[in-house]
Design a protein around this motif. Sequence first.
Motif, PDB file in Angstrom:
ATOM      1  N   GLY A 166       0.809  -1.207   0.000  1.00  0.00           N
ATOM      2  CA  GLY A 166       0.000   0.000   0.000  1.00  0.00           C
ATOM      3  C   GLY A 166       0.846   1.264   0.000  1.00  0.00           C
ATOM      4  O   GLY A 166       2.056   1.238   0.237  1.00  0.00           O
ATOM      5  N   TRP A 167       0.178   2.377  -0.308  1.00  0.00           N
ATOM      6  CA  TRP A 167       0.858   3.673  -0.336  1.00  0.00           C
ATOM      7  C   TRP A 167       0.647   4.385   0.993  1.00  0.00           C
ATOM      8  O   TRP A 167      -0.419   4.329   1.577  1.00  0.00           O
ATOM      9  CB  TRP A 167       0.323   4.535  -1.477  1.00  0.00           C
ATOM     10  CG  TRP A 167       1.117   5.783  -1.685  1.00  0.00           C
ATOM     11  CD1 TRP A 167       0.851   7.013  -1.187  1.00  0.00           C
ATOM     12  CD2 TRP A 167       2.338   5.905  -2.422  1.00  0.00           C
ATOM     13  NE1 TRP A 167       1.817   7.910  -1.568  1.00  0.00           N
ATOM     14  CE2 TRP A 167       2.753   7.251  -2.329  1.00  0.00           C
ATOM     15  CE3 TRP A 167       3.112   4.999  -3.151  1.00  0.00           C
ATOM     16  CZ2 TRP A 167       3.905   7.719  -2.942  1.00  0.00           C
ATOM     17  CZ3 TRP A 167       4.266   5.476  -3.752  1.00  0.00           C
ATOM     18  CH2 TRP A 167       4.649   6.818  -3.649  1.00  0.00           C
ATOM     19  N   GLY A 168       1.684   5.041   1.459  1.00  0.00           N
ATOM     20  CA  GLY A 168       1.574   5.747   2.719  1.00  0.00           C
ATOM     21  C   GLY A 168       2.827   6.523   3.022  1.00  0.00           C
ATOM     22  O   GLY A 168       3.759   6.566   2.202  1.00  0.00           O
ATOM     23  N   PRO A 169       2.897   7.141   4.191  1.00  0.00           N
ATOM     24  CA  PRO A 169       4.095   7.907   4.564  1.00  0.00           C
ATOM     25  C   PRO A 169       5.298   6.988   4.762  1.00  0.00           C
ATOM     26  O   PRO A 169       5.144   5.788   4.995  1.00  0.00           O
ATOM     27  CB  PRO A 169       3.687   8.581   5.879  1.00  0.00           C
ATOM     28  CG  PRO A 169       2.609   7.708   6.431  1.00  0.00           C
ATOM     29  CD  PRO A 169       1.868   7.183   5.240  1.00  0.00           C
ATOM     30  N   LEU A 170       6.482   7.563   4.645  1.00  0.00           N
ATOM     31  CA  LEU A 170       7.710   6.807   4.859  1.00  0.00           C
ATOM     32  C   LEU A 170       8.020   6.832   6.353  1.00  0.00           C
ATOM     33  O   LEU A 170       8.394   7.863   6.900  1.00  0.00           O
ATOM     34  CB  LEU A 170       8.862   7.416   4.047  1.00  0.00           C
ATOM     35  CG  LEU A 170      10.116   6.558   3.864  1.00  0.00           C
ATOM     36  CD1 LEU A 170      10.904   7.034   2.648  1.00  0.00           C
ATOM     37  CD2 LEU A 170      11.028   6.602   5.089  1.00  0.00           C
ATOM     38  N   LYS A 171       7.823   5.702   7.004  1.00  0.00           N
ATOM     39  CA  LYS A 171       8.078   5.608   8.433  1.00  0.00           C
ATOM     40  C   LYS A 171       9.561   5.397   8.693  1.00  0.00           C
ATOM     41  O   LYS A 171      10.195   4.561   8.056  1.00  0.00           O
ATOM     42  CB  LYS A 171       7.254   4.471   9.044  1.00  0.00           C
ATOM     43  CG  LYS A 171       5.753   4.701   8.954  1.00  0.00           C
ATOM     44  CD  LYS A 171       4.975   3.609   9.655  1.00  0.00           C
ATOM     45  CE  LYS A 171       3.477   3.870   9.566  1.00  0.00           C
ATOM     46  NZ  LYS A 171       2.693   2.809  10.246  1.00  0.00           N
ATOM     47  N   LEU A 172      10.095   6.129   9.627  1.00  0.00           N
ATOM     48  CA  LEU A 172      11.522   6.098   9.907  1.00  0.00           C
ATOM     49  C   LEU A 172      11.817   5.120  11.027  1.00  0.00           C
ATOM     50  O   LEU A 172      11.062   5.041  12.007  1.00  0.00           O
ATOM     51  CB  LEU A 172      12.015   7.494  10.290  1.00  0.00           C
ATOM     52  CG  LEU A 172      11.705   8.602   9.276  1.00  0.00           C
ATOM     53  CD1 LEU A 172      12.137   9.948   9.823  1.00  0.00           C
ATOM     54  CD2 LEU A 172      12.388   8.314   7.951  1.00  0.00           C
ATOM     55  N   PRO A 173      12.899   4.352  10.925  1.00  0.00           N
ATOM     56  CA  PRO A 173      13.240   3.399  11.990  1.00  0.00           C
ATOM     57  C   PRO A 173      13.601   4.083  13.298  1.00  0.00           C
ATOM     58  O   PRO A 173      13.542   3.466  14.352  1.00  0.00           O
ATOM     59  CB  PRO A 173      14.439   2.648  11.400  1.00  0.00           C
ATOM     60  CG  PRO A 173      14.999   3.548  10.361  1.00  0.00           C
ATOM     61  CD  PRO A 173      13.830   4.296   9.803  1.00  0.00           C
ATOM     62  N   THR A 174      13.958   5.361  13.234  1.00  0.00           N
ATOM     63  CA  THR A 174      14.302   6.099  14.450  1.00  0.00           C
ATOM     64  C   THR A 174      13.090   6.787  15.068  1.00  0.00           C
ATOM     65  O   THR A 174      13.214   7.474  16.080  1.00  0.00           O
ATOM     66  CB  THR A 174      15.366   7.170  14.129  1.00  0.00           C
ATOM     67  OG1 THR A 174      14.886   8.011  13.058  1.00  0.00           O
ATOM     68  CG2 THR A 174      16.665   6.515  13.703  1.00  0.00           C
ATOM     69  N   GLY A 175      11.913   6.590  14.457  1.00  0.00           N
ATOM     70  CA  GLY A 175      10.708   7.229  14.954  1.00  0.00           C
ATOM     71  C   GLY A 175      10.269   8.359  14.051  1.00  0.00           C
ATOM     72  O   GLY A 175      11.081   9.019  13.411  1.00  0.00           O
ATOM     73  N   GLY A 176       8.972   8.577  13.997  1.00  0.00           N
ATOM     74  CA  GLY A 176       8.453   9.629  13.136  1.00  0.00           C
ATOM     75  C   GLY A 176       8.234   9.114  11.718  1.00  0.00           C
ATOM     76  O   GLY A 176       8.417   7.929  11.419  1.00  0.00           O
ATOM     77  N   ALA A 177       7.835  10.021  10.844  1.00  0.00           N
ATOM     78  CA  ALA A 177       7.552   9.635   9.465  1.00  0.00           C
ATOM     79  C   ALA A 177       7.632  10.856   8.571  1.00  0.00           C
ATOM     80  O   ALA A 177       7.488  12.000   9.031  1.00  0.00           O
ATOM     81  CB  ALA A 177       6.174   8.994   9.368  1.00  0.00           C
ATOM     82  N   LEU A 178       7.849  10.596   7.294  1.00  0.00           N
ATOM     83  CA  LEU A 178       7.804  11.643   6.279  1.00  0.00           C
ATOM     84  C   LEU A 178       6.441  11.583   5.598  1.00  0.00           C
ATOM     85  O   LEU A 178       5.943  10.503   5.274  1.00  0.00           O
ATOM     86  CB  LEU A 178       8.904  11.438   5.237  1.00  0.00           C
ATOM     87  CG  LEU A 178      10.348  11.613   5.705  1.00  0.00           C
ATOM     88  CD1 LEU A 178      11.311  11.296   4.550  1.00  0.00           C
ATOM     89  CD2 LEU A 178      10.597  13.017   6.211  1.00  0.00           C
ATOM     90  N   ALA A 179       5.839  12.726   5.374  1.00  0.00           N
ATOM     91  CA  ALA A 179       4.537  12.779   4.722  1.00  0.00           C
ATOM     92  C   ALA A 179       4.618  12.168   3.325  1.00  0.00           C
ATOM     93  O   ALA A 179       5.666  12.193   2.677  1.00  0.00           O
ATOM     94  CB  ALA A 179       4.046  14.214   4.648  1.00  0.00           C
ATOM     95  N   SER A 180       3.506  11.635   2.873  1.00  0.00           N
ATOM     96  CA  SER A 180       3.476  10.997   1.560  1.00  0.00           C
ATOM     97  C   SER A 180       3.919  11.945   0.451  1.00  0.00           C
ATOM     98  O   SER A 180       4.554  11.537  -0.525  1.00  0.00           O
ATOM     99  CB  SER A 180       2.063  10.483   1.264  1.00  0.00           C
ATOM    100  OG  SER A 180       1.668   9.521   2.227  1.00  0.00           O
TER     101      SER A 180
END
Length: 295
Positions: A166-180
Amino acid sequence: MSSAPEIQALAEAPGYHARRTLPLRVEAMRQLRRRRTLLMGGVLAALPFILIIAFAIGGTPGGGDGGGGGGSRINLMDVATESAANFAATCLFVSAGFLLVVPVALFCGDTVASEASWSSLRYLLAAPVPRSRLLWSKLVVALGFSLAAMVLLPLVALGAGAAAYGWGPLKLPTGGALASSDTVPRLALVVAFVFVSQLVTAGLAFWLSTKTDAPLGAVGGAVGLTIVGNVLDAVTALGDWREFLPAHWQFAWADALQPDLEWGGMAKGAAVSVTYALILFALAFRGFSRKDIVS
């Protein structure tokens, strides 16, 4: 072949223009039809599907130390199946260290050496194609195919990842995410940096290609020297000297996958890579212009 007096004499011939010899589109079509080009494209296009199958068989990815060398190390494997963007970033992460080195070395190392091995180089120069024009056309096409290989991988990974996860934000392994909306520009920046960082390998392969009649020697030599650079970067006793090694910055693109984009590592890595590449390209042009072509 194609000495200065010959070129000067033909310059007065009707219809002859040095810049029109060996057009880029002609060289590009020649290289596109090569079996190794199609094979390399197939391997890169297949990698995302192989990873999807591996994740399906092995379960949720995770664990490990992230590998790589130089710069910030992040473990994208932990979040590889969170979204298409995560999957594409993971594909780049696992391939940037070695797999993407191969097409660069192949396309750039096979340029002049393959013509020499086929004994067609002297006929190209007798056409006459000026030596600088010959090298320029082959280098531009080789770099273009190298860039295309690096773009192909994340594009296929985005498509395959969107279907699988699926399509979605890029989740970061260090926490948080980048918007789609930010993921594609950031991934494009990653690809751009990976390409710039591989210019050293391109320069090595291209320079070696002008020195040998064996394409495998040029390709293998470039890959081997790149591996040596990675090994030297792992020698911590070198201290700050490692910062002069292109391999030290090969994963600096990890800074592009942070909430706050950082340019420091990528700027240093790009400067080191471009400097080495320009020197190697200059050596290739200088040496080939004085080389006695007999093959």
